[in-house]
Design an enzyme around this catalytic site. Structure first.
Site, short mmCIF file in Angstrom:
data_model
loop_
_atom_site.label_atom_id
_atom_site.label_comp_id
_atom_site.label_asym_id
_atom_site.label_seq_id
_atom_site.Cartn_x
_atom_site.Cartn_y
_atom_site.Cartn_z
CG MET A 43 -1.90 -0.94 1.43
SD MET A 43 -3.68 -0.43 2.54
CE MET A 43 -2.18 -1.23 3.87
CG HIS A 47 8.36 0.09 6.26
ND1 HIS A 47 8.66 -1.13 5.99
CD2 HIS A 47 7.05 0.35 6.34
CE1 HIS A 47 7.76 -2.25 6.02
NE2 HIS A 47 6.65 -0.87 6.94
CG HIS A 50 7.20 -2.51 2.37
ND1 HIS A 50 6.84 -1.22 2.91
CD2 HIS A 50 6.03 -2.93 2.38
CE1 HIS A 50 5.38 -1.56 3.92
NE2 HIS A 50 5.04 -1.94 3.16
CG ASP A 163 0.12 -7.34 8.06
OD1 ASP A 163 -0.55 -6.62 8.95
OD2 ASP A 163 1.07 -6.98 7.72
CB SER A 199 3.34 1.90 5.74
OG SER A 199 3.77 1.21 5.57
P1 AMP Z 1 1.58 -3.06 3.47
O1 AMP Z 1 2.26 -1.91 1.97
O2 AMP Z 1 1.07 -2.42 4.56
O3 AMP Z 1 0.36 -3.20 2.73
O4 AMP Z 1 2.22 -4.23 3.34
C1 AMP Z 1 3.00 -4.52 2.09
C2 AMP Z 1 3.58 -6.23 2.42
O5 AMP Z 1 4.43 -6.13 3.55
C3 AMP Z 1 2.63 -7.08 3.44
O6 AMP Z 1 2.34 -8.65 2.95
C4 AMP Z 1 3.11 -7.28 4.72
O7 AMP Z 1 3.14 -8.15 5.27
C5 AMP Z 1 4.63 -6.60 4.73
N1 AMP Z 1 5.32 -5.96 5.35
C6 AMP Z 1 4.83 -4.91 6.39
N2 AMP Z 1 5.81 -4.96 7.41
C7 AMP Z 1 6.36 -5.96 7.23
C8 AMP Z 1 7.20 -6.18 8.22
N3 AMP Z 1 7.36 -4.45 9.48
N4 AMP Z 1 7.83 -7.45 8.01
C9 AMP Z 1 8.26 -7.85 6.77
N5 AMP Z 1 7.02 -7.73 6.14
C10 AMP Z 1 6.21 -6.44 6.14
#
Ligand code: AMP
Length: 273
Positions: A43, A47, A50, A163, A199
């Site tokens: 999304m 960081h 990702h 997640d 994020s």
């Molecule tokens: P998001 O942008 O928050 O939807 O996350 C995109 C992907 O990155 C999802 O599969 C999350 O589970 C993964 N993600 C987010 N934060 C972390 C983290 N700290 N460590 C590993 N994967 C992460």
């Protein structure tokens, strides 16, 4: 070509492309289908969490696609969506540094055009925890993932263990709809003090950031009652502290720190993801 150990050789001089429309996406992917495509759905507000998924996907695929789409359908609360960081240029810089080949950042009005009326309603793994605390959340996640998988048709898609319930829901989606892709899972990336990268962490004040450290400490107890007590001592009100089977016995927490809602989990089999 540079030979990097553990990473398939690729043309490092290739420019990263950002694509905003489906009309552009299809012809851009056609020549790349000769090799394998790995997709990391995000999304944005990228960081190091990702980045670790990009690294994993980079090592296993000829082409690395990152989607950046702030999916309103998976936000139960409008205020959470409004406060979510949104900076495509910054995301592009990080993606370029992580050797992403193609950023797909669909436009909201094309992803959900006027008249959009077909939703994936996951049950099973989507019930309880986040599914209960955030009504409609996994409907938004599953629908967006199905669309991204259909548009990009990756061999593999990468998700973070942070997640863990989302991983279970996406695996269920792939199984139930017979989608031809493999779901790969990356370990949770944490700050040195244990707080999982998110994020949403940028929204925390210094005082909240310090109190948020109670979340990984609570998880480290491995016990829901002790975890609850530890969170309470830091003045954190959990939405839930629960044991669940998420690819193994897992202790999962969702807690508000000020206005920011954070989630985290730990496997209880001595694993440290
Ligand atoms: P998001 O942008 O928050 O939807 O996350 C995109 C992907 O990155 C999802 O599969 C999350 O589970 C993964 N993600 C987010 N934060 C972390 C983290 N700290 N460590 C590993 N994967 C992460």
């Amino acid at each position: 070509m540079l030979a990097v150990p553990g990473i398939r050789s690729r043309n490092w001089s290739r420019e990263m492309r950002t694509i905003r429309t489906i009309a552009e996406l299809r012809p851009a992917l056609t020549p790349l289908r000769a090799g394998s495509i790995g997709l990391v759905p995000t999304m944005g507000a990228l960081h190091a969490g990702h980045q670790s998924l990009f690294q994993l996907a980079r090592a296993e695929n000829d082409t690395l696609v990152a989607s950046v789409f702030l999916n309103p359908a998976q936000f139960a609360e409008r205020s959470d969506l409004d406060a979510y960081p949104n900076d495509l240029a910054a995301d592009e810089r990080l993606a370029r540094d992580a050797s992403v080949d193609l950023v797909f950042a669909p436009l909201l009005e094309e992803f959900y055009p006027v008249g959009f009326a077909t939703w994936v309603e996951p049950e099973g793994a989507a019930l309880g925890l986040e599914g209960e605390a955030r009504p409609g959340h996994f409907r938004g996640v599953a629908t967006a993932c199905l669309k991204l998988f259909t548009l990009i048709r990756p061999e593999r898609a990468y998700f973070g263990r942070k997640d863990a319930q989302q991983v279970a829901v996406v695996k269920q989606l792939v199984r139930d709809f017979n989608l031809e892709l493999e779901i790969r899972v990356g370990a949770t990336v944490r700050d040195p003090d244990g707080l999982a990268l998110s994020s949403r962490n940028v929204r925390l004040s210094p005082e909240e950031r310090s109190r948020a450290r109670a979340i990984p400490r609570a998880l480290a107890t491995g016990d829901p009652d002790r975890a609850r007590a530890l969170l309470a001592r830091s003045g954190l009100e959990p939405d839930y502290v629960a044991l669940a089977d998420l690819d193994g016995p897992t202790l999962a927490v969702a807690a508000r720190v000020g206005d920011t809602r954070l989630i985290d989990n730990v496997l209880l089999e001595g694993a440290s993801t």
